[in-house]
Design a protein around this motif. Structure first.
Motif, mmCIF file in Angstrom:
data_model
loop_
_atom_site.group_PDB
_atom_site.id
_atom_site.type_symbol
_atom_site.label_atom_id
_atom_site.label_comp_id
_atom_site.label_asym_id
_atom_site.label_seq_id
_atom_site.Cartn_x
_atom_site.Cartn_y
_atom_site.Cartn_z
ATOM 1 N N TYR A 178 0.821 -1.270 -0.062
ATOM 2 C CA TYR A 178 0.174 -0.126 0.010
ATOM 3 C C TYR A 178 0.894 1.189 -0.021
ATOM 4 O O TYR A 178 1.214 2.013 1.077
ATOM 5 C CB TYR A 178 -0.915 -0.208 1.022
ATOM 6 N N ASP A 179 1.364 1.461 -1.306
ATOM 7 C CA ASP A 179 2.266 2.810 -1.385
ATOM 8 C C ASP A 179 1.848 4.083 -1.205
ATOM 9 O O ASP A 179 2.448 5.019 -0.785
ATOM 10 C CB ASP A 179 3.134 2.673 -2.646
ATOM 11 N N ASN A 180 0.514 3.871 -1.138
ATOM 12 C CA ASN A 180 -0.232 5.371 -0.974
ATOM 13 C C ASN A 180 -0.581 5.649 0.305
ATOM 14 O O ASN A 180 -1.502 6.715 0.532
ATOM 15 C CB ASN A 180 -1.268 5.782 -2.063
ATOM 16 N N ILE A 181 -0.315 4.680 1.362
ATOM 17 C CA ILE A 181 -0.740 4.989 2.650
ATOM 18 C C ILE A 181 0.476 5.860 3.582
ATOM 19 O O ILE A 181 1.739 5.145 3.362
ATOM 20 C CB ILE A 181 -1.111 3.788 3.425
ATOM 21 N N LYS A 182 0.053 6.761 4.260
ATOM 22 C CA LYS A 182 1.257 7.241 5.038
ATOM 23 C C LYS A 182 0.810 7.546 6.375
ATOM 24 O O LYS A 182 -0.419 7.182 6.712
ATOM 25 C CB LYS A 182 1.657 8.585 4.486
ATOM 26 N N THR A 183 1.673 7.765 7.519
ATOM 27 C CA THR A 183 1.140 8.083 8.538
ATOM 28 C C THR A 183 1.696 9.287 9.416
ATOM 29 O O THR A 183 2.921 9.885 8.960
ATOM 30 C CB THR A 183 1.726 6.917 9.700
ATOM 31 N N ILE A 184 0.954 9.978 9.919
ATOM 32 C CA ILE A 184 1.274 11.392 10.515
ATOM 33 C C ILE A 184 0.757 11.484 11.834
ATOM 34 O O ILE A 184 -0.056 11.064 12.402
ATOM 35 C CB ILE A 184 0.341 12.451 9.749
ATOM 36 N N ARG A 185 1.687 12.168 12.674
ATOM 37 C CA ARG A 185 1.514 12.216 14.014
ATOM 38 C C ARG A 185 0.039 12.740 14.511
ATOM 39 O O ARG A 185 -0.008 13.887 13.737
ATOM 40 C CB ARG A 185 2.619 12.908 14.495
ATOM 41 N N LEU A 186 -0.487 12.438 15.184
ATOM 42 C CA LEU A 186 -1.732 12.966 15.886
ATOM 43 C C LEU A 186 -1.405 13.996 17.381
ATOM 44 O O LEU A 186 -0.215 13.704 18.015
ATOM 45 C CB LEU A 186 -2.613 11.949 16.712
ATOM 46 N N GLU A 187 -2.014 14.984 17.335
ATOM 47 C CA GLU A 187 -1.563 16.008 18.473
ATOM 48 C C GLU A 187 -1.930 15.114 19.608
ATOM 49 O O GLU A 187 -2.849 14.254 19.834
ATOM 50 C CB GLU A 187 -2.606 17.156 18.280
ATOM 51 N N ASN A 188 -0.923 15.266 20.636
ATOM 52 C CA ASN A 188 -0.843 14.592 21.634
ATOM 53 C C ASN A 188 -0.763 15.140 22.983
ATOM 54 O O ASN A 188 0.243 15.288 23.632
ATOM 55 C CB ASN A 188 0.076 13.290 21.601
ATOM 56 N N PRO A 189 -1.710 16.152 23.316
ATOM 57 C CA PRO A 189 -1.557 16.909 24.673
ATOM 58 C C PRO A 189 -1.439 16.210 25.748
ATOM 59 O O PRO A 189 -0.781 16.714 26.862
ATOM 60 C CB PRO A 189 -3.104 17.665 24.545
ATOM 61 N N ASP A 190 -1.920 14.804 25.848
ATOM 62 C CA ASP A 190 -1.714 14.098 27.082
ATOM 63 C C ASP A 190 -0.629 13.229 27.158
ATOM 64 O O ASP A 190 -0.346 12.482 27.873
ATOM 65 C CB ASP A 190 -2.939 13.164 27.339
ATOM 66 N N ASN A 191 0.206 13.203 26.074
ATOM 67 C CA ASN A 191 1.501 12.568 25.857
ATOM 68 C C ASN A 191 1.221 11.293 26.082
ATOM 69 O O ASN A 191 1.975 10.257 26.599
ATOM 70 C CB ASN A 191 2.447 12.904 27.033
ATOM 71 N N LEU A 192 0.262 10.597 25.337
ATOM 72 C CA LEU A 192 -0.058 9.117 25.382
ATOM 73 C C LEU A 192 1.175 8.481 24.612
ATOM 74 O O LEU A 192 1.762 8.979 23.820
ATOM 75 C CB LEU A 192 -1.423 8.884 24.372
ATOM 76 N N SER A 193 1.457 7.149 24.985
ATOM 77 C CA SER A 193 2.188 6.617 24.202
ATOM 78 C C SER A 193 1.813 4.887 24.645
ATOM 79 O O SER A 193 0.948 4.575 25.283
ATOM 80 C CB SER A 193 3.676 6.551 25.076
ATOM 81 N N MET A 194 2.244 4.207 23.667
ATOM 82 C CA MET A 194 1.886 2.769 23.604
ATOM 83 C C MET A 194 3.162 1.728 23.692
ATOM 84 O O MET A 194 4.022 2.240 22.654
ATOM 85 C CB MET A 194 1.003 2.428 22.395
ATOM 86 N N ASP A 195 3.247 0.844 24.166
ATOM 87 C CA ASP A 195 4.357 0.089 24.330
ATOM 88 C C ASP A 195 4.020 -1.345 23.496
ATOM 89 O O ASP A 195 3.011 -2.059 23.577
ATOM 90 C CB ASP A 195 4.371 -0.599 25.681
ATOM 91 N N ILE A 196 4.978 -1.660 22.386
ATOM 92 C CA ILE A 196 4.896 -2.808 21.401
ATOM 93 C C ILE A 196 5.759 -3.763 22.228
ATOM 94 O O ILE A 196 6.887 -3.438 22.465
ATOM 95 C CB ILE A 196 5.177 -2.611 20.095
#
Length: 305
Positions: free
Chosen positions: A255-273
């Motif tokens: 899917y070459d036409n898909i990109k990812t952009i940061r979402l505004e994150n005022p609460d400094n959310l994070s996720m652990d993989i």
């Protein structure tokens, strides 16, 4: 009722042929025919209608076999959980949330063992099901990600079930969208701007408490529920729909036409993989090899932030 007879009947229903089922199960046609005849006699109705065209499942037979599938599945879970571990050296079963790096690493593993006999299982599923698969010995390892909001609860769950968790990456919320999306040129996407477009959410059971999305959009009027990663990527690729997640997407995802952009994150959310495995069980050499491939593929997928 004999579970072997039921298992034979299920395979005949799947293949539509006693001879094909016999080959798949490494047994004789007469043995399967006799087992099915015995089972039909016990039940008092026909499971199959036999003709020159093959073996067709009757309506009542299909209803019966569908109910029996849960019984067979539960029996296999009990076997895996309590029988001695004696699997083939080249057998690996993995569960994962909807991560494309898990799939790309799996493809690399297949390539490395292309000249060998092997049995590989990859099950994309929800986080709780992935954890259950490890707990019940359906999978040796499961890849999930953990949200800040339920981190304490899930680690309590791991301790209760004697499971270990190892972190392999930390990520922040990103928006998946196609390169022609009206928001595609933003450096950071605001939460408010997303309300103008359909949101894709991986469907969970009502009992699920571990969502795959970082955040939800309260009162959003356009939500698309999916269960399949390919379906979600296809929708993102061809519509103005978006998904919120880790931002991990493999350059060879198709899917070459898909990109990812940061979402505004005022609460400094994070996720652990990371990955989950049984505390008392040593990871197999094959699993360790797959883990090494996972880490290399993950580097290619991680977003810049």
């Amino acid at each position: 009722m004999n579970l072997t007879k039921i298992y034979y009947a299920i395979e005949v229903s799947k293949t539509g042929s006693i001879s094909k089922a016999a080959k798949k199960l490494y047994t004789s046609q007469p043995a399967i025919s006799m087992a099915i005849n015995d089972l039909e006699r016990e039940l008092g109705f026909k499971i199959f209608k036999r003709s020159r065209a093959g073996t067709q499942t009757t309506a009542k037979g299909l209803e019966y076999l569908i109910k029996c599938q849960d019984l067979i599945k539960k029996y296999k879970e009990i076997q895996r959980q309590y029988a001695p571990i004696n699997k083939d050296a080249n057998e690996l079963s993995v569960s994962s949330q909807h991560f494309n790096f898990a799939v790309s690493a799996f493809m690399k593993l297949i390539s490395l063992h292309k000249e060998q006999v092997f049995k590989f299982y990859l099950k994309e599923t929800t986080s709780l099901d992935a954890i259950r698969n490890v707990e019940n010995d359906y999978s040796e390892i499961a890849f999930i990600y953990i949200n800040d909001s339920y981190k304490k609860a899930i680690f309590d769950l791991f301790r209760e079930k004697s499971l270990n968790y190892t972190s392999i990456a930390q990520v922040i919320p990103h928006v998946f969208l196609n390169k022609d999306h009206p928001l595609a040129n933003k450096e950071v996407i605001s939460i408010e701007s997303l309300y103008d477009y359909p949101m894709i959410i991986y469907e969970q059971d009502e009992s699920e408490i571990l969502p795959e999305e970082f955040i939800t959009l309260p009162n959003h009027k356009q939500i698309i529920y999916t269960q399949d990663r390919g379906t979600s990527l296809g929708l993102i690729s061809n519509t103005k729909a978006f998904n919120i997640g880790t931002g991990c997407i493999h350059p060879n995802s198709g899917y070459d036409n898909i990109k990812t952009i940061r979402l505004e994150n005022p609460d400094n959310l994070s996720m652990d993989i990371g990955y989950v495995y049984k505390a008392q069980r040593r990871l197999s050499p094959l699993c360790k090899q797959y883990l090494s491939l996972i880490k290399k593929e993950l580097v290619l997928c991680l977003p810049d932030f």
